[in-house]
Design a protein around this motif. Structure first.
Motif, short mmCIF file in Angstrom:
data_model
loop_
_atom_site.label_atom_id
_atom_site.label_comp_id
_atom_site.label_asym_id
_atom_site.label_seq_id
_atom_site.Cartn_x
_atom_site.Cartn_y
_atom_site.Cartn_z
N GLY A 12 45.40 41.61 43.74
CA GLY A 12 45.85 42.25 44.97
C GLY A 12 44.77 43.01 45.70
O GLY A 12 45.02 43.55 46.77
N PHE A 13 43.57 43.02 45.15
CA PHE A 13 42.53 43.79 45.83
C PHE A 13 41.33 42.91 46.15
O PHE A 13 41.22 41.78 45.68
N GLU B 224 41.98 39.13 39.42
CA GLU B 224 41.76 38.23 40.56
C GLU B 224 41.36 39.05 41.74
O GLU B 224 42.14 39.88 42.22
N VAL B 225 40.15 38.80 42.22
CA VAL B 225 39.62 39.61 43.30
C VAL B 225 39.37 38.74 44.51
O VAL B 225 38.75 37.68 44.39
N ASP B 226 39.81 39.18 45.65
CA ASP B 226 39.51 38.46 46.88
C ASP B 226 38.05 38.71 47.25
O ASP B 226 37.63 39.85 47.42
N ASP B 227 37.34 37.62 47.39
CA ASP B 227 35.91 37.82 47.66
C ASP B 227 35.69 37.91 49.16
O ASP B 227 36.04 37.02 49.91
N LEU B 228 35.15 39.01 49.55
CA LEU B 228 34.83 39.16 50.98
C LEU B 228 33.33 39.30 51.17
O LEU B 228 32.76 38.76 52.09
N ASP C 57 30.31 34.76 45.74
CA ASP C 57 29.74 35.53 46.84
C ASP C 57 29.91 37.02 46.67
O ASP C 57 29.62 37.78 47.56
N GLU C 58 30.43 37.39 45.51
CA GLU C 58 30.89 38.77 45.43
C GLU C 58 29.88 39.71 44.80
O GLU C 58 30.18 40.87 44.58
#
Lengths: 585, 198
Positions: free
Chosen positions: A142-143, A167-171, A197-198
């Motif tokens: 969720g983050f 699970e991390v959203d990669d920005l 990319d993180e």
């Protein structure tokens, strides 16, 4: 006068004594002695563990324990790991953070497991707790890296940041650069779950450079082999290291650089990572192998001969996680080389294949049970098993505390006799008197549950799938297993009778999960009605359970004890059987 | 939730439910699983014939799947699996960023299915698996224009909904591109121009 002094110590003295009592169980016992001990204890409890975030509300925790510095929370049921819990089920941490932000300005440690953590939650942590030291997000989601950036930027004395299996959203990889130059306090950093990319590698290198107390570092898959040497040379004090990608074309200078870097790490005891392993680079580890106590090769797709070579260099190994490429031959080598082995996990390389792709059978586990007398914890995936093997294992390893066996095909019988595996698992529970955790598989009748109920007196967690014949099976477990805390069941013919007959038992447990069984909606409602201290929740994503006859079985059922009452944050596919809650969906 | 293999297999007949009518096979309910070569075709776990053969409590009711599932045939490249079994945590994530579950809808079918695109490596594998799931319908094989087989003469075209919400023909973009970013939901739409052939 003398008598009074003997019976009452000043609060300060009691507080001091209590400060030596760390375990939750003991603390809870202390608080029950008398009212004044309850009061003193609650003011000096610093650490709270909440095994089910819906069992209690933040407000209740804060009211009882006003001076907490460390909190641990668990959210989703264990079967969420296997996609059995629908998305959006719950386990949101935001409300907890929001309330603790006001109540615990000195909160220093937050450990979460299977919870939904948003960037908003992370930002709130970053700005609310000036003394924040430890953040562990185990299997959370969720983050994004934005939230991580907030933590990195604000937490001046951060010691631990562990994102294992989340699970991390990669920005963007630049969040790592947010750690200020003044941050030198890191002891543990686990970013193994991040994508390509993180992570900005140069920021990582600088961070490692300035943190002399860094003991534990787990890199992510994107970090290439040639970079390992750089990192290790900056952190020769590491005790626990996770490589990234362990693949490169074999080049002598890269190899010797790597081998040299490893050998300079005199404290290194634990290794993990090893994605995409090129076997030729494994000998670079040989200098540290004699000291290794823990090796996680569960991502390493290397074959048995290479695994055998590696393992034979590690006589002190206590913990091994490996894919079934290790095969029976590899496990035989393990049994002869690693006499200190306490924990073994063998994962399937091809879990969905119909035919076995490797030569790993019950023999491997039998060999380890024979050769490794200290074996305590087993997780083993295989495609065949026999009662004879299980009996041998049980007799060889009476000290087992965790035994999880997964025979890949449901309802597989003893391959030698075609009998159910009741006797084999029966031997396990009978001989292993300290067994706390058990997972069953294979062909099993109600008999195995009779054994479990009879012998499994210390059993705390039981996982059952595709087993049993009737309610009697469930009844044996609920009526016999005195220490049972967590029970999770799927695809078993267990219905209403056993559950309703043992309703009171459920209040002594943390939780019960049942999916694809035969509990009827009517019985769930009855249970919810009769047991106000239980939350009885029905999950059904297709249609509301009351749109069908009461005798219709429910899809998924989650029952847990709670002092917080029914949830406020139920998703549309979840129905509470609590009398007080009107079904409004 | 979209119907998962095997989950309803343990219902009793309480409430007068006609078990046979509601049991799940890998085709759509009510349709026999027969293929053009007349043999049993199994795109599923062979273990389910054992799973279903339960004696359910008091009723002693034996339930058997359609005969075609009793035969253990090797699955094609990938098999449609039971949700959450075997219990491998994060296996789909070992080496991958995410599980790409998409819903599959077939025009005229009352059930959706869920497939994990991650377990397929090519359009061919996906189409083969879809064909098993919806075996009563013909899925027009867009890759080589071959008609697979016919049951009722209607051909279906595999389509997917991309992230813009447009329906696209499967095969328009390379497999990896569709898998990683495009596909939201797969569908099998009737192709009106090909309504009755053969």
């Amino acid at each position: 006068m003398q008598k009074e002094m003997a019976y009452s110590f000043p609060d300060e003295v009691l507080k001091h004594v209590f400060s030596f009592i760390q375990s939750d169980k003991d603390r809870n016992a202390v608080s029950l002695v008398c009212k004044s001990w309850y009061e003193i204890e609650r003011w000096c409890r610093r650490k709270v563990f909440i095994g089910n975030c819906y069992a209690v509300s933040p407000r209740m925790v804060i009211r009882r324990f006003p001076e907490v510095r460390s909190i641990e929370l668990k959210g989703k049921p264990h079967f969420a790991d296997f996609n059995l819990v629908p998305d959006g089920w719950g386990g949101y941490v935001l409300q907890w953070i929001a309330e603790m932000a006001g109540a615990y300005p000195w909160l220093g440690e937050i450990r979460l497991k299977r919870m939904v953590v948003t960037d908003e939650s992370l930002e709130l942590i970053a700005k609310s707790f000036k003394n924040f030291k430890v953040l562990v997000l185990f299997s959370c989601e969720g983050f994004s890296t934005d939230g991580l950036a907030a933590i990195a930027a604000s937490c001046k004395n951060l010691r631990e940041l562990d994102l294992r299996e989340s699970e991390v959203d990669d920005l963007s990889g630049h969040w790592l650069a947010q750690f200020p130059e003044t941050c030198t306090s890191l002891v543990s950093l686990n970013i193994s779950c991040l994508g390509s990319d993180e992570v900005s590698f140069s920021a990582l290198e600088r961070l490692v450079d300035r943190c002399p107390n860094l003991r534990s570092l787990q890199l992510n898959r994107a970090v290439t082999l040639d970079k390992i040497a750089n990192i290790l040379r900056r952190a020769p004090q590491l005790v626990d290291f996770g490589t990234g990608n362990y693949a490169a074309e074999l080049q002598p200078d890269v190899f010797s650089n790597l081998a040299g870097a490893f050998s300079s790490c005199k404290e290194l005891k634990s290794l993990s990572g090893f994605w995409d392993v090129v076997p030729a680079y494994l000998p670079a580890l040989y200098s540290i192998c004699p000291r290794l106590t823990s090796l996680n090769l569960s991502y390493a797709t290397i074959q048995s001969p290479d695994l055998i070579k590696l393992v034979s260099h590690c006589p002190r190994l206590q913990r091994l996680l490996v894919l079934d490429y290790v095969e029976d031959s590899g496990l035989e080598e393990l049994a002869s080389s690693c006499k200190d082995l306490q924990e073994l996990r063998v994962f399937p390389s091809d879990p969905f294949g119909v035919e076995p792709n490797v030569s790993l059978t019950e023999q491997g586990l039998v060999a380890v049970s024979l050769g490794c007398p200290k074996l305590q914890s087993v997780l083993y995936f295989c495609r065949r098993m026999s009662n004879a093997a299980l009996v041998t294992i049980a007799q060889n390893c009476p000290n087992l505390t965790r035994f999880r066996l997964c025979i890949i095909e449901p309802k597989t019988p003893d391959y030698l006799t075609l009998d159910p595996l009741d006797a084999g698992f029966g031997a396990i529970v009978e001989h292993c008197k300290d067994l706390r955790r058990l997972s069953l598989s294979g062909l099993l009748t109600d008999h195995v549950f009779e054994y479990i109920g009879t012998y499994g007196k210390k059993l705390e967690m039981l996982s059952v799938a595709f087993a049993g014949d009737s309610d009697l099976g469930l009844h044996h477990v609920l009526s016999g297993c005195e220490s049972l805390r967590k029970l999770e069941i799927r695809d078993c013919p267990f219905g209403d009778k056993a559950l309703l007959a043992n309703a009171a038992k459920l209040e002594t447990m943390r939780s019960l999960w049942m999916s694809s069984c035969a509990m009827s909606f009517g019985a769930c409602k009855l249970l919810g009605q009769k047991m106000p201290k239980l939350n009885v929740e029905v999950i059904d994503e297709t249609e509301p359970p009351d749109s069908r006859p009461e005798s219709y079985p429910v899809d998924k059922l989650y029952i847990y004890r709670s002092v917080a009452g029914p949830r406020f944050d139920m998703p549309p596919f979840l129905w509470s059987m609590d009398e007080a809650v009107k079904i409004l969906h | 939730m979209s119907s998962e293999n095997g989950k309803r297999l343990l219902e009793t007949d309480a409430g007068g439910l006609n078990f046979e009518a509601t049991e799940l096979t890998l085709g759509l309910p009510g349709e026999p699983r027969v293929t053009s070569d007349g043999g049993a075709k199994l795109g599923s776990k062979r273990g389910f014939s054992e799973t279903v053969d339960l004696k359910l409590g008091d009723n002693n009711q034996e339930v058997k799947l359609g005969h075609s599932l009793q035969e253990a045939a090797k699955s094609p490249v990938s098999k449609t699996q039971v949700v959450g079994w075997p219990p491998v945590r994060g296996f789909a994530r070992r080496g991958k960023k995410s599980c790409k579950y998409v819903k599959v809808a077939v025009d005229g079918a009352p059930y959706l299915r869920k497939v994990d695109l991650e377990i397929y490596n090519s359009y061919q594998q996906l189409l083969t698996s879809l064909e098993d799931m919806f075996s009563c319908f013909t899925i027009r094989n867009y890759l080589n224009e071959k008609k697979i087989d016919q049951v009722n003469g209607i051909e279906y075209m595999p389509t997917y909904e991309d992230k813009d919400g447009d329906w696209m023909l499967v095969g328009d973009v390379p497999w990896q591109l569709m898998k990683s970013s495009e596909a939201v939901g797969l569908g099998l739409k009737t192709a009106p121009k090909y309504s009755s052939t053969n």
